[in-house]
Motif scaffolding. Sequence first.
Motif: not given
Length: 447
Positions: A156-159, A222-228, A377-382, A425-433
């Motif tokens: 439910a949190r991920l959803a 599209g979050k089933s792989p995250w939950a897994a 990013i957490s807001g974008e993906h709710r 995968a979600l964070l690395t690209k934007e955390l790096t700069p």
Amino acid sequence: MTDEPPLRRRAAESRPEDAPHHPPSGQPEPTDAGDEPAVGGPVLLTAPREGTPQPVATPEALAEVVARFAAGSGPVALDAERASGYRYSQRAYLVQLRREGAGTVLIDPLPLPDLTALDEVIGEAEWVLHAASQDLPCLAELGLRPRRLFDTELAARLAGFERVGLAALTEQLLGYALEKHHSAADWSSRPLPESWLTYAALDVELLVDLRDALDEELTRQGKSPWAAEEFAALVRTGARPPRVRAEPWRRTSGIHRVRGARAQARVRSMWYARDQIAARRDAAPGRVLPDSAIIAAAELDPKDEKTLLTLPGFGGRSVRRLARTWLAALDDARQLPEDALPVAPVVEGPPPPHRWAERDPVAAARLARCREVVLRISGEHRLPAENLIAPDSVRRLAWVPPEEVTEETVAETLRGFGAREWQIALLTKELTPALTDPESPSPTQSR
């Protein structure tokens, strides 16, 4: 990925007023999702569909349960009731299970502390739990360890659901209301009242239905792989007992008011005296002596029983009977040499965030940029920011970034902190700069 909001409600089917308040064999048919409650509101669930079972308490009855669950099919819903706030241990005092073809079973683990025979027949099935991390350690003590699981709270949190309690989700997604009157009951007491047993059985009544509704929602988003990945991490680590703190007495409520090493020694001495009694009695420490009483005694340092018993928290009969124990603990602290008094603990990892600006302004700026990335990013993906990445991982990364900041090194650092691949995968690209000081020259400019 979709920008649609998560499913909000599955309305209950209309039913005559005199119809029994238990669910049909399947979950209610979904209606149009919306934020408004169904006409008449959710249906109050008052009894399990096959009635309230009595706890299984003999080896013969357990063997029958094992056979039933071996013949059942599909996922296994599980829950456990502890006696937090009443007992020192975090053991399970009741285990609830439900499976298609086997029905609902309540097991009393006091006379049946070894459930490995049951584990052998359900071990390969998917286990469905709500807030699994709370129950997995006490289930493991009984020999129950999942190989696969589905955590309805975490799903439910991920959803993106705002309310993730079992009752809230059951009402929102399935149209049934659960009463939660006995969630803080003393489950170590015997015999257990019938109303408590009904409550316990209802906790697993709709877990598989809820699992299916949440799985559908995760798939839609599209979050089933995250939950897994999250569920697999729980299987690997969820059964571990909580980490023992080096100086647990420092978490005494109100200790921030206690000034000076000698006064802190009094807190420490009384805390361990109380802990020994609580462990021996198998009673919650706060029921032996409240934290507020320890703090009051540490501040005043009473030398005699009369003075001690005037302090807040020392008025109860059982506390008064232990007056000599408390006075002895205070005297022990009084007799300690200076070099045995508590010293400020060595903090591993970064300091508290509110001290970053004075300790290292550059790191504080890094942390602010990293937090902004995580929140956006957490807001974008709710989903909650803490489910996107552990806050401690962000602090550690910002305090001591990799020597060479690249997407590869940032990803490897996060992986070392225990981050899952979907998070990386979600964070690395934007955390790096964000880890690079914008006022510092880039490697290209410096050459």
